[in-house]
Scaffold this active site. Sequence first.
Site, mmCIF file in Angstrom:
data_model
loop_
_atom_site.group_PDB
_atom_site.id
_atom_site.type_symbol
_atom_site.label_atom_id
_atom_site.label_comp_id
_atom_site.label_asym_id
_atom_site.label_seq_id
_atom_site.Cartn_x
_atom_site.Cartn_y
_atom_site.Cartn_z
ATOM 1 N N SER A 712 9.938 -1.043 3.621
ATOM 2 C CA SER A 712 8.617 -1.254 4.207
ATOM 3 C C SER A 712 7.987 0.013 4.759
ATOM 4 C CB SER A 712 8.699 -2.323 5.312
ATOM 5 O OG SER A 712 9.551 -1.896 6.354
ATOM 6 N N LYS A 755 6.000 -7.446 13.426
ATOM 7 C CA LYS A 755 5.389 -6.123 13.295
ATOM 8 C C LYS A 755 3.989 -6.083 13.897
ATOM 9 C CE LYS A 755 8.002 -4.918 9.134
ATOM 10 N NZ LYS A 755 7.958 -4.642 7.676
#
Length: 831
Positions: A712, A755
């Site tokens: 990511s 996140k």
Amino acid sequence: MDRLMDQRAALGFLRHEIRRLDDIPDATPDEQGLITLPVLPLRGLVLLPGMVRPLQIGRPFSILALEAALEAGGTMLALIQQDPDEDTPSPASIYPYGVEIAVSEPLAESEDEEAREEPVYMVLVQARRRVRVVDWVQTSPFFVARAQVLTPPPVDPHDPELQALRRQVLRLFQELLAFYDDEVSVPVDEETDPDLLADLVADHLRLSFDDALLLLRTVDVKARLHHLVRILAHELAVLNLEQEIQTRVQDEMKRFQRETYLREQIKAIQSVLGEGDVWTQEIAALKQRIEEKQLPEEARRVALREVERLAQLPPTAPEVSVLRNYVEWILDLPWREATEDNLDVAHAARVLDAKHHGLKRAKERILEHIAVLSLKPKRKRQPILCFVGPPGTGKTSMGRAIAEALGRKFVRLSLGGVRDEAEIRGHRRTYVGALPGRILQAMKRAGTINPVFMLDEIDKLGSDFLGDPAAALLEVLDPEQNAEFSDHYLEIPYDLSNVLFITTANTLYTIPPALLDRMEVIEFPGYVEEEKIAIARRFLIPRQIEESGLEPNEIRFTEAALQRIIREYTYEAGVRNLERTIGRICRRIARLKAEGKRYPTRITAALVERILGPPEYFFNEAEKADEVGVAMALAWTENGGEIMPVEVLLMEGKGNVQITGQVGGVMQESAYAALSYLRAHSREFGLSPRVYDKTDIHIHIPEGAVPKDGPSAGVTIATALLSAFTGRKVRHDVGMTGEITLRGKVLPVGGVREKVLAAHRAGLKTVLLPERNLKDLQDVPRSVREALRIVGVRHLDEVLTEALLPPGPDTQPWHVEDDDADEDTGDDETS
């Protein structure tokens, strides 16, 4: 009468011989003070001064030494062989210490003399003085040695130590005589000479060979008395222990005889009254329980068969306990007993909400199950749920809440560290101490056939040579098979189809695929800061106030205080450490209250540090200014979301790439993919393709002690690389996540909820997400979505547009001197 007269005659003869021995004088020493005498080697016998013993003498050299001694004056040296089994000893195999003995004329010869080739004589010997061999005068045909008489050094009779030792020896010796016959008496008292006292006491002890040899070699009187105290104390301890054991055995025998007698009396009384014995009553009681218990047909048949076998055995037979335990297990297990389910969906929703905050998906699945049961109560297939999430997120307590909502019993079985298949299926009855497996043991505790059964820590099952417990669980957790679960001990099909099984795990990677396929996975994500604050106010603070002995609402935590505790004193996905930390504060307030001191009732952020000390963790915040070569990544951890800066530094070199920060293999591959895309599109970004050959690239992700991995961070690494090469600054308030391909496409990633919340908590303004992850924003609180500018991106170009500032007058792209280009230019001009 004749026998008594014979004994008296023998005793008189023995006393006469002892008086004759007393008349034999000691050997006269020579000019050097040594005595020279024949030697009598003794096997396994140590004589001490003062002892009178009968001896059998049969070895030829011993008989010759005896004859020589009788001719010379009647004294010999009695020495001890080192090896009692040696028939022909040598001087080297004989201890140098011994005693001078006076010997009598042979009293008699052995009764079986005719069967022997050599005669065997019986003599009476009297041990006198201690001696030590100086040298050997003769070794054949018999031994003759010169020896030094060992005289004890003189002692002061008034010496306190000597008097204490003498009294201690006398006291212990008198205690020892109490264990022997009353007729035994030894003429010793406190006036007896210490040397004589030591030898007289030793004469009446059961000395080991080593102890006797030690007393023989010890000439000093005090040292000898010290040894005697030790020997007497040990002998007394042994005798006391023997007496205790004998008393215990006699008491046990008397008790057994008494119980046997009473049992026989009871049997006789019951026989007269026509009641039968206790054993017959117990068998009848078992049969009655079987008839009253609503057992399935097969279980009933097996139980009656085992009871009939039991009735044919005597009560004391070893098989009785095995058979009886087996029947008891059949009767104690629930076969048809069940609790009635509470199928009110609204009630279940209220119970689940009252016990847990959040966990929307888990609650919805349980409410769906209750709704289906309300519409189809006879449904046989129960769901097998698997709660997966970090520690402390409420998986086990959710199982208890589900049981309370349904009105069912709750049982829990921890599988952590279980390595033996028999823990699940049980042991066969052929083994001593066999029991059913832990599944049936838990069902017995539940008492119903439809409990909520929680299998905790299923991801921590082990396996070894004893079997694989995960394979045994396949039958338990399969709705198609668990209606006829077979336990090795019971060997009767047992119905588990009405049980609501819930398993818990921290990760799915260690669960075998076949087992995982049978379960419906429900993820328990880590709590975000807002949820932790809500949980603390609803559950943790009231509970800790009560456990600390404070009054409800006596203290109040501010929002800032809770935020500081969560950010700086805990680092977890769950709330266990948060509750412990709140408990520490409550206990500090309780102590102040108990001591009668003033205590705060409002816990502020500043007061938190005064109570708990310096912060244990540091909260990552967004950068304060735009920088070149630094981009902010959004990362997922088990403890929630984090922001993670990615730093790129360029140096003149040879084209090497270095990646540091304890980065895993997947993240390294993402860095190489980002660099390859940048090199392939160098001209589009205004870079020379040759610049990479003269540049060393160092990519670093701070907090190097923390392992990091995953794809990511690909777009973040690409953005930081391009910023470093082009000199364009990265916006400090932009965070991003996404996997990058070699074509620049941005692929979706996981952990979007955590996140985004981490970006909001750190003070970022813009979040760049893969466009295919925008659907995951429904799990993000609305207030967070409105506070952030969230942009969905499909290609790296869109990321760069949002993250990089436009070139300005102070923008300086990375540049290195190209020597090869200069040389090429010169060649062209010449041509």
